[in-house]
Design an enzyme around this catalytic site. Structure first.
Site, PDB file in Angstrom:
ATOM      1  N   ASN A   9      22.023  68.228 100.575  1.00 14.00           N
ATOM      2  CA  ASN A   9      23.397  68.351 100.097  1.00 14.00           C
ATOM      3  C   ASN A   9      23.451  67.744  98.700  1.00 14.00           C
ATOM      4  OD1 ASN A   9      26.113  68.220  99.554  1.00 14.00           O
ATOM      5  ND2 ASN A   9      26.601  66.715 101.149  1.00 14.00           N
ATOM      6  N   LYS A  11      25.834  67.662  96.616  1.00 12.21           N
ATOM      7  CA  LYS A  11      27.155  67.153  96.222  1.00 12.21           C
ATOM      8  C   LYS A  11      27.511  67.662  94.814  1.00 12.21           C
ATOM      9  CE  LYS A  11      26.351  63.431  99.417  1.00 12.21           C
ATOM     10  NZ  LYS A  11      26.606  62.062  99.846  1.00 12.21           N
ATOM     11  N   HIS A  97      32.442  67.220 105.749  1.00 14.56           N
ATOM     12  CA  HIS A  97      31.720  66.069 105.192  1.00 14.56           C
ATOM     13  C   HIS A  97      32.691  64.903 104.994  1.00 14.56           C
ATOM     14  CE1 HIS A  97      29.371  63.527 102.558  1.00 14.56           C
ATOM     15  NE2 HIS A  97      28.309  64.183 102.979  1.00 14.56           N
ATOM     16  N   GLU A  99      33.065  62.870 102.686  1.00 21.12           N
ATOM     17  CA  GLU A  99      33.681  62.800 101.349  1.00 21.12           C
ATOM     18  C   GLU A  99      34.863  63.752 101.246  1.00 21.12           C
ATOM     19  OE1 GLU A  99      30.015  63.395  99.244  1.00 21.12           O
ATOM     20  OE2 GLU A  99      29.351  61.417  99.931  1.00 21.12           O
ATOM     21  N   GLU A 169      26.733  61.620 110.280  1.00 24.30           N
ATOM     22  CA  GLU A 169      26.600  60.879 109.034  1.00 24.30           C
ATOM     23  C   GLU A 169      27.535  59.669 109.067  1.00 24.30           C
ATOM     24  OE1 GLU A 169      24.931  63.722 105.784  1.00 24.30           O
ATOM     25  OE2 GLU A 169      27.086  63.581 105.593  1.00 24.30           O
ATOM     26  N   GLY A 175      24.888  57.002 100.776  1.00 21.34           N
ATOM     27  CA  GLY A 175      24.767  56.582  99.382  1.00 21.34           C
ATOM     28  C   GLY A 175      24.762  55.072  99.202  1.00 21.34           C
ATOM     29  N   SER A 215      21.460  57.937 103.604  1.00 20.86           N
ATOM     30  CA  SER A 215      20.318  57.222 103.010  1.00 20.86           C
ATOM     31  C   SER A 215      18.992  57.556 103.682  1.00 20.86           C
ATOM     32  CB  SER A 215      20.573  55.709 103.009  1.00 20.86           C
ATOM     33  OG  SER A 215      21.737  55.408 102.262  1.00 20.86           O
TER      34      SER A 215
HETATM   35  P1  13P Z   1      22.761  60.072 100.937  1.00 27.76           P
HETATM   36  O1  13P Z   1      21.453  60.634 101.463  1.00 27.76           O
HETATM   37  O2  13P Z   1      22.811  60.018  99.455  1.00 27.76           O
HETATM   38  O3  13P Z   1      23.115  58.783 101.610  1.00 27.76           O
HETATM   39  O4  13P Z   1      23.895  61.134 101.375  1.00 27.76           O
HETATM   40  C1  13P Z   1      23.962  61.580 102.662  1.00 27.76           C
HETATM   41  C2  13P Z   1      24.962  62.687 102.736  1.00 27.76           C
HETATM   42  O5  13P Z   1      26.149  62.454 102.596  1.00 27.76           O
HETATM   43  C3  13P Z   1      24.479  64.057 102.966  1.00 27.76           C
HETATM   44  O6  13P Z   1      25.519  64.929 103.234  1.00 27.76           O
END
Ligand code: 13P
Length: 253
Positions: A9, A11, A97, A99, A169, A175, A215
């Site tokens: 992903n 983003k 997601h 976010e 997640e 992150g 992560s």
């Molecule tokens: P990270 O791997 O950067 O922690 O992000 C995970 C994520 O949100 C994948 O959709």
């Protein structure tokens, strides 16, 4: 046997040119090194999807969008429909997601409408669930994830649900460099599979791929994947570097 999946992903990262360079690099490494033990999926930003589809033509690498609207078309300025995503040659879409839930007010009601529309338009859904740090600490995390599934996804009938991959997640691990331990992740994955079995059937639950995200890196991927109910990963930061992403794919097989 459930399909193992490693999905990147991206983003809101990479211009068109940068994304073409990264896809070309990943495509080469996957061609040279991938033993075929997992399905690889890339989810770049909308503006790169059409060109990514061309670059990935003739490969086994899947392509997905990161979000969608639930209508096919109409006066929804700035939005992209599943029909449009399908039309550029993508096969997947990430829905729910954290976010999107956190920054764009996405509710369980909306994720359900989106999932329904995506499947109706022939897309496969990577459906994200997960709790915040607060919810982990106050021990409501099972309830939170169950509600995300019940209210946000389980309105799909059995046939529709066959097009769904679930991604757990934990928001506190995204992150942040904090990863859920393999045991913490396994506990939730097992719970998610149980909830799917209760709502659908044991067989459907056994067949559903459940990915871990938060992560995930080359050095922790193997430990997570070794867990019985973890079928792959949804990778953020590490998916933006071809070598790191490829090393995660290698850890999975
Ligand atoms: P990270 O791997 O950067 O922690 O992000 C995970 C994520 O949100 C994948 O959709």
């Amino acid at each position: 046997m459930r399909t193992k999946i490693i999905a990147g992903n991206w983003k809101m990262n990479k211009t068109l040119e940068e994304s073409q360079a990264l896809i070309t690099e990943i495509r080469g490494i996957v061609r040279d090194e991938h033993r075929g033990g997992s399905k690889v999926i890339l989810c770049p930003p909308f503006i790169s999807l059409a060109s990514a589809a061309r670059l990935l033509e003739g490969t086994e690498i899947g392509l997905g969008a990161q979000n969608c609207h639930f209508e096919d078309s109409g006066a929804f300025t700035g939005e992209i429909s599943p029909l449009m995503i399908k039309s550029v040659g993508a096969q997947f879409v990430i829905i729910g997601h954290s976010e999107r839930r956190q920054y764009f007010g996405e509710t369980n009601e909306m994720t359900f409408k989106k999932a329904k529309s995506a499947v109706r338009n022939g897309l496969k859904v990577i459906f994200c669930v997960g709790e915040t740090l607060q919810q982990r600490e106050d021990k409501t995390f099972f309830k939170v994830v169950e509600a995300q599934l019940n209210e946000g996804l389980f309105g799909l009938d059995r046939k529709e649900f066959a097009n769904v991959v679930v991604a757990y997640e934990p928001v506190w691990a995204i992150g942040t460099g904090l990863t859920a331990s393999p045991e913490q992740a396994q506990e939730m994955h097992h719970y998610i599979r149980k909830v799917i079995a209760t709502h659908y059937t044991d067989e459907i639950a056994e067949e559903t791929s459940i990915l871990y995200g938060g992560s995930m890196k080359p050095d922790n991927a193997a430990g997570l994947i070794a867990q019985r109910d973890i079928d792959g990963g949804l990778i953020g930061g590490a998916a933006l570097k071809a070598r790191e992403f490829a090393d995660i794919i290698r850890a999975v097989g």
